[in-house]
Design an enzyme around this catalytic site. Structure first.
Site, PDB file in Angstrom:
ATOM      1  N   ARG A   1     -84.670  -7.316  21.493  1.00 27.66           N
ATOM      2  CA  ARG A   1     -84.506  -5.895  21.809  1.00 27.66           C
ATOM      3  C   ARG A   1     -85.371  -5.019  20.920  1.00 27.66           C
ATOM      4  NH1 ARG A   1     -78.196  -5.005  20.976  1.00 27.66           N
ATOM      5  NH2 ARG A   1     -78.569  -3.297  22.423  1.00 27.66           N
TER       6      ARG A   1
ATOM      7  N   HIS B   1     -80.146   6.834  33.749  1.00 29.85           N
ATOM      8  CA  HIS B   1     -81.397   7.349  33.186  1.00 29.85           C
ATOM      9  C   HIS B   1     -81.572   8.835  33.488  1.00 29.85           C
ATOM     10  CE1 HIS B   1     -85.786   8.122  33.238  1.00 29.85           C
ATOM     11  NE2 HIS B   1     -85.741   7.389  32.139  1.00 29.85           N
TER      12      HIS B   1
ATOM     13  N   SER C   1     -96.386  42.926   8.139  1.00 29.15           N
ATOM     14  CA  SER C   1     -95.786  42.149   9.197  1.00 29.15           C
ATOM     15  C   SER C   1     -96.863  41.242   9.762  1.00 29.15           C
ATOM     16  CB  SER C   1     -95.227  43.070  10.284  1.00 29.15           C
ATOM     17  OG  SER C   1     -94.774  42.283  11.360  1.00 29.15           O
TER      18      SER C   1
ATOM     19  N   ARG D   1     -74.915   4.608  18.747  1.00 27.02           N
ATOM     20  CA  ARG D   1     -75.895   5.563  18.230  1.00 27.02           C
ATOM     21  C   ARG D   1     -75.350   6.956  18.437  1.00 27.02           C
ATOM     22  NH1 ARG D   1     -80.071   4.123  23.023  1.00 27.02           N
ATOM     23  NH2 ARG D   1     -78.608   4.526  24.689  1.00 27.02           N
TER      24      ARG D   1
ATOM     25  N   GLY E   1     -84.583   3.527  27.369  1.00 30.76           N
ATOM     26  CA  GLY E   1     -85.274   2.857  28.470  1.00 30.76           C
ATOM     27  C   GLY E   1     -86.784   2.841  28.371  1.00 30.76           C
TER      28      GLY E   1
ATOM     29  N   CYS F   1     -93.915  38.944  13.180  1.00 26.57           N
ATOM     30  CA  CYS F   1     -93.520  39.464  14.492  1.00 26.57           C
ATOM     31  C   CYS F   1     -94.237  38.768  15.637  1.00 26.57           C
ATOM     32  CB  CYS F   1     -93.743  40.966  14.560  1.00 26.57           C
ATOM     33  SG  CYS F   1     -95.478  41.424  14.439  1.00 26.57           S
TER      34      CYS F   1
ATOM     35  N   MET G   1     -88.758   1.274  26.068  1.00 21.69           N
ATOM     36  CA  MET G   1     -89.359   0.012  25.670  1.00 21.69           C
ATOM     37  C   MET G   1     -88.552  -1.133  26.273  1.00 21.69           C
ATOM     38  SD  MET G   1     -90.569   0.900  21.868  1.00 21.69           S
ATOM     39  CE  MET G   1     -88.954   1.403  21.400  1.00 21.69           C
TER      40      MET G   1
ATOM     41  N   LYS H   1     -81.225   1.095  16.264  1.00 19.87           N
ATOM     42  CA  LYS H   1     -80.372   0.054  16.828  1.00 19.87           C
ATOM     43  C   LYS H   1     -80.038  -0.992  15.756  1.00 19.87           C
ATOM     44  CE  LYS H   1     -81.487  -0.921  21.063  1.00 19.87           C
ATOM     45  NZ  LYS H   1     -82.531  -1.429  21.961  1.00 19.87           N
TER      46      LYS H   1
ATOM     47  N   TYR I   1     -87.910  38.553   6.576  1.00 16.14           N
ATOM     48  CA  TYR I   1     -87.275  38.424   7.893  1.00 16.14           C
ATOM     49  C   TYR I   1     -88.253  37.811   8.893  1.00 16.14           C
ATOM     50  CZ  TYR I   1     -90.161  42.304   9.346  1.00 16.14           C
ATOM     51  OH  TYR I   1     -91.252  43.074   9.640  1.00 16.14           O
TER      52      TYR I   1
HETATM   53  P1  ADP Z   1     -82.330  -0.089  25.353  1.00 19.93           P
HETATM   54  O1  ADP Z   1     -82.876   0.238  24.019  1.00 19.93           O
HETATM   55  O2  ADP Z   1     -83.292   0.170  26.450  1.00 19.93           O
HETATM   56  O3  ADP Z   1     -80.969   0.474  25.568  1.00 19.93           O
HETATM   57  P2  ADP Z   1     -81.124  -2.608  24.682  1.00 19.93           P
HETATM   58  O4  ADP Z   1     -81.795  -3.383  23.620  1.00 19.93           O
HETATM   59  O5  ADP Z   1     -79.917  -1.855  24.289  1.00 19.93           O
HETATM   60  O6  ADP Z   1     -82.190  -1.687  25.385  1.00 19.93           O
HETATM   61  O7  ADP Z   1     -80.777  -3.637  25.813  1.00 19.93           O
HETATM   62  C1  ADP Z   1     -80.428  -3.239  27.098  1.00 19.93           C
HETATM   63  C2  ADP Z   1     -79.170  -3.902  27.547  1.00 19.93           C
HETATM   64  O8  ADP Z   1     -79.258  -5.305  27.453  1.00 19.93           O
HETATM   65  C3  ADP Z   1     -77.965  -3.558  26.720  1.00 19.93           C
HETATM   66  O9  ADP Z   1     -77.395  -2.367  27.130  1.00 19.93           O
HETATM   67  C4  ADP Z   1     -77.045  -4.715  26.972  1.00 19.93           C
HETATM   68  O10 ADP Z   1     -76.291  -4.511  28.144  1.00 19.93           O
HETATM   69  C5  ADP Z   1     -77.990  -5.852  27.191  1.00 19.93           C
HETATM   70  N1  ADP Z   1     -78.038  -6.658  25.965  1.00 19.93           N
HETATM   71  C6  ADP Z   1     -78.808  -6.492  24.896  1.00 19.93           C
HETATM   72  N2  ADP Z   1     -78.544  -7.374  23.941  1.00 19.93           N
HETATM   73  C7  ADP Z   1     -77.556  -8.167  24.427  1.00 19.93           C
HETATM   74  C8  ADP Z   1     -76.825  -9.263  23.907  1.00 19.93           C
HETATM   75  N3  ADP Z   1     -77.036  -9.726  22.698  1.00 19.93           N
HETATM   76  N4  ADP Z   1     -75.897  -9.807  24.706  1.00 19.93           N
HETATM   77  C9  ADP Z   1     -75.657  -9.310  25.933  1.00 19.93           C
HETATM   78  N5  ADP Z   1     -76.307  -8.289  26.478  1.00 19.93           N
HETATM   79  C10 ADP Z   1     -77.241  -7.710  25.733  1.00 19.93           C
HETATM   80 MG    MG Z   2     -79.317   0.115  24.631  1.00 21.70          MG
END
Ligand code: ADP
Ligand code: MG
Ligand code: MG
Length: 915
Positions: free
Chosen positions: A97, A476, A804, A356, A106, A871, A108, A27, A891
């Site tokens: 984040r 999810h 083999s 990503r 989802g 094998c 963490m 990220k 192989y």
């Molecule tokens: P995950 O790794 O579980 O996807 P994120 O870090 O992407 O978690 O955060 C989850 C959600 O929180 C994002 O999809 C976004 O909608 C919201 N979010 C995260 N950072 C910001 C930000 N700087 N401003 C507004 N919303 C945010």
């Molecule tokens: Mg995210």
């Protein structure tokens, strides 16, 4: 460890880049990269993954100097955003984040709107002029902080304190939706939340912004080791020492009113791979609202519309949509890969929050890889690396029989239609919780949920398929199911699920726990009862030939990708097959020979087992020979079928391997019945069965040990092989039989058997008058499946023309693990990290692999052109295939359906080695 802990991004300037994934997490690295590309990203900074590792190594203490770096970077963010953290006029709010090297959707935690307290809220109200919005942020913040940092997140079945208070408030106010609560309601809720938090935790809610910030940073680092993250890493084989980064970023607000929104999108369809921008959004929403499935999101464009009523972003905010399109195209071109995006629109202004590499199904992976080459975006080698070999399994998995489905629909059994979130066909008994799915792990189940959450991972893993009532392609359930290669139908809004009663109602029909349903992840249909599955498109085109290649885009693209892989790979790929049907399948999937034909499997067909038993129970050589004579023509016929099918490709036939006891009956009734048919007294037979019983059959009278005790068995098998070869070559078909002696540990065992085989071969050639024309080409070789064989390989190679590796036995013998009993403790070993994976699934390179290397080295030192292959089951395991490539085997051989997987893995091994 580097001295720098924190990396800034913002104002078109970034200290990180996409290349720094290991350090910044996916990220953080991509936020930095997007900033550098000039895409609008809220400013922020990333605390590196090294800090996470150091934190855990150092008894949960941060490295000195970190605090100062964080403060300096926060100043830069304040400057970039023109706002001040905790300010009563213009407060900067933050999101904190997580973000590991690979995405763990989802798993963490994230905290949004951090920095709010009773002073800062006044600033937010003033600045936005929107009191309801401000308190919505405050309410979300206190709740998230309470859940994530103060650990008040409800576990399954536990009371959700925050939701209880929200529900109470809604009832009090006589409203149904969260969005109907007023600013004052939310303000009151914030106070109630804080009071509840103090009661539950015994401490006052922290109002000081810096204290909040460090609390959140620590919680995000802590979430790396929460239960579900550990479970996710175990299933996905992600090492625990990688750690997560923490991204601290200024907030943008999708909840500022009807000109604000938040959404997620894929640059191509993640289920099918079709080149169509696909996304979902919610107006006036924040954070996880879209993926949580609590409100049903709308499509971003007209192309994604399911019905006319839901207005897309393209129609509602055409300008913003236009910009979003430009951004997604820019990102896809830049990364040259399908992207999964998160965005927020604040008062008509678009911000990117994440990009990503998008997770996708096997179907989509093949399609995207092939089409990106056609578009000139990537080259063939990159395309070959883009598909995980294991994903090809999905392409070969059964689908529903179209006719049967049409019939079911005409019988009114179509219950509902949802989103085709992850392809494949699944039938099973309905269960309503992950626990129930796990409790029924031996049975086929379909996990039915309103929506799934990370807590459900274990249950999703054992279920056949997943069906949800809410959520879209990016929910999810959809994301995780695609990752697991499981069929999933999502967002089936017609289902009225009642967890308490363990039932759902749809179209007035009640389906209870344990009832059978079928879900079609390709069409999104949910059907009552069980449906029979049908061969996949690939199998229909290639094997059954019930479908034409030109009618299947999937088959054509699959073949294209395979041909690229074949151009790259060095390793040969053969199939393990014992019947003409399996041989045909292996061949059609691209096998270049048979690496293992187990003759004993042929002993069970039809009434052959009677002759086998007669042979085993015979009193003397004469009796055995009589029984063997009955077996000879049958084996010969089998080999003829196989040789014809392989038409000139090498076929390795292994001589009898298992202990004889395996062919005898064990239950009293069976013994009596056999005694009757053989005309011997049951006691006598029972005595014989008992006498053949061994304490440790895997180490007992088996393999070449049998052929040494009973040379007539080896002779009969050799005769069947060579007579079949002679017959077939009379038809003008080329044959290359390779006779293989199992379980050799000492070269003299091998020589003993080889002499018999060569003698028979010569006799047969003479009898068929083939000697004159130079005779048949054939080889005699051995399996290497005992450590002693690997160690004495130089002597064995004097006699054997090929090796083999039987890695199933070699693993058993090297570890001293009985394959049939190790299941009891191996799972525990893996769980505790004693072994990284079961050595029966993927080669243990340090131990078993070392024996393999020694065997090859010593064998080839004696015989330079020694043919070497594998094998065991490992021949179809991508990581093991890579190892076989590295150690210079000729192989790999695996089960027919895994041949394409091995071909792709073999090509990837070449490309990875080059890097
Ligand atoms: P995950 O790794 O579980 O996807 P994120 O870090 O992407 O978690 O955060 C989850 C959600 O929180 C994002 O999809 C976004 O909608 C919201 N979010 C995260 N950072 C910001 C930000 N700087 N401003 C507004 N919303 C945010
Ligand atoms: Mg995210
Ligand atoms: Mg073996």
């Amino acid at each position: 460890m580097t001295e720098k802990y924190v990396y800034f991004f913002g104002d078109r300037e970034s200290e990180g880049s996409a290349k720094m994934r290991d350090l910044l997490g996916g990220k953080g690295a991509d936020l930095a990269e997007m900033t550098g590309l000039g895409i609008r990203v809220p400013a922020g900074f990333t605390i590196s993954t090294e800090v996470c590792s150091a934190y855990y190594k150092n008894n949960e203490n941060y490295p000195p100097g970190l605090e100062k770096e964080v403060e300096e970077n926060l100043k830069k963010v304040e400057k970039a955003m023109g706002a001040k953290f905790g300010d009563e006029e213009n407060p900067l709010l933050l999101s904190v984040r997580s973000g590991a090297r690979v995405s763990m959707p989802g798993m963490m935690d994230t905290v949004l709107n951090l920095g709010l307290n009773d002073t800062a809220i006044q600033g937010l109200i003033k600045k936005s002029g929107n009191k309801r919005f401000a308190y919505d942020c405050y309410r979300r913040f206190v709740q998230m902080y309470g859940e994530v940092v103060l650990e008040l997140k409800p576990e399954e079945k536990e009371e959700d304190y925050f939701e209880v208070l929200i529900e109470q408030k809604k009832k009090e106010r006589g409203v149904k939706l969260d969005t109907e609560l007023t600013a004052d309601d939310l303000k009151a809720l914030v106070q109630q939340f804080k009071k509840m938090i103090q009661e539950k935790t015994g401490a006052k809610f922290p109002d000081e912004p810096y204290q909040q910030l460090w609390g959140a940073i620590t919680a995000v680092f802590g979430s790396w080791n929460n239960r579900r993250a550990i479970e996710y890493r175990r299933i996905n084989k992600i090492p625990g020492h990688w750690g997560t980064a923490v991204n601290v970023q200024s907030m943008v607000y999708g909840n500022m009113g009807d000109d604000s929104a938040t959404g997620v999108a894929f640059t191509r369809n993640p289920a099918t791979g079709e080149k169509k921008f696909y996304g979902e959004f919610l107006v006036n929403a924040q954070g996880e609202d879209v993926v949580a499935g609590t409100r049903t999101p709308r499509p971003v464009n007209r192309a994604g519309k399911k019905d006319e009523r839901s207005i897309s972003l393209e129609e509602e905010m055409p300008g913003v949509y236009q910009e979003l399109e430009e951004v997604y195209q820019k990102l896809e071109r830049h990364f040259r890969e399908m992207q999964d995006l998160e965005f927020t629109i604040q008062q008509g202004k678009l911000y990117l929050l994440q990009t990503r590499t998008g997770k996708r199904t096997g179907f989509a992976a093949v399609r995207i890889a092939v089409e990106m080459v056609e578009e000139g975006l990537i080259n063939k080698e990159e395309a070959v690396l883009r598909v995980a070999p294991e994903q090809l399994v999905q392409l070969m998995a059964p689908i529903f029989n179209q006719e049967e489905k049409v019939r079911a629909i005409s019988e009114n059994r179509l219950l509902a239609k949802g989103l085709n979130a992850s392809p494949g066909a699944a039938s099973g008994k309905v269960v309503f919780s992950a626990e129930d799915a796990i409790a029924r792990a031996g049975e086929k189940t379909i996990l039915v949920r309103l929506e799934t959450s990370p807590e459900d991972i274990g249950g999703m893993n054992v279920a056949q398929g997943i069906l949800t009532a809410r959520g879209g392609m990016t929910s999810h359930a959809a994301v995780v199911a695609r990752g697991m290669g499981k069929p999933c139908v999502a967002g089936c809004g017609d289902l009225e699920i009642n967890y308490a009663k363990k039932e759902f109602v749809v179209k007035g029909e009640k389906i209870k726990e344990g009832d059978n349903i079928s879900i079609d992840g390709i069409s999104g249909e949910v059907i009552k009862g069980e449906l029979e599955a049908y061969p996949s498109e690939i199998v229909q085109v290639l094997i059954d030939q019930t479908m034409k290649e030109e009618d299947s885009l999937l088959a054509r693209q699959f073949l294209t990708l395979m041909s690229w892989a074949d151009d790259i790979r060095r390793l040969g790929v053969r199939g393990n097959a014992d019947t003409p049907r399996d041989v045909k399948v292996a061949r059609k999937f691209g096998a270049e020979g048979i690496g293992l034909c187990r003759t004993e499997h042929m002993f069970f067909g039809g009434n052959r087992i009677d002759s086998v038993r007669e042979m085993i129970l015979a009193e003397d050589v004469e009796g055995r020979k009589k029984a063997l004579e009955k077996l000879l023509p049958m084996q010969r016929e089998d080999f003829i079928g196989i040789f014809r099918e392989m038409d000139g490709l090498p076929v390795i036939i292994r001589l009898l391997d298992p202990p004889l006891h395996e062919f005898l009956p064990h239950r009293d009734e069976e013994i009596e019945e056999l005694a009757r048919s053989l005309g011997v007294p049951p006691e006598k037979l029972r005595a014989k069965v008992t006498s053949l019983q061994e304490q440790n059959p895997m180490l007992g009278h088996r393999g070449c040990r049998l052929g040494i005790s009973y040379p007539e068995i080896t002779e009969m098998q050799a005769r069947a092989i060579f007579e079949a070869a002679a017959e077939v070559s009379k038809e003008g078909i080329k044959v290359i039989p390779e006779a293989m002696v199992p379980l050799v540990g000492e070269v003299k065992e091998f020589t003993n058997q080889k002499e018999l085989i060569v003698k028979v071969a010569e006799e047969v050639m003479r009898d068929y008058g083939l000697s004159a024309s130079g005779g048949l080409k054939y080889m005699v070789g051995t399996m290497i499946e005992l450590p002693r064989a690997a160690l004495t390989a130089s002597a064995i190679a004097e006699e054997a023309e090929f090796f083999s590796y039987g890695t199933n036995d070699l693993t058993q013998m090297c570890f001293g693990f009985s394959r049939d009993d190790a299941g009891k403790f191996l799972a525990e070993y893996v769980e505790r990290g004693i072994l990284p994976a079961s050595p029966f699934q993927t080669i243990d390179q340090e131990g078993v692999g070392e024996l393999i290397k020694i065997g090859i080295e010593r064998g080839r030192a004696t015989r330079r052109d020694l043919e070497v292959g594998i094998c065991g089951e490992h021949g179809g395991d991508p990581a093991s295939v890579e190892f076989c490539h590295q150690v210079g085997m000729d192989y790999v051989s695996c089960s027919p359906y895994r041949v394409p997987i091995a071909r792709l893995a073999a090509a990837q091994a070449v490309l990875k080695q080059r890097k």
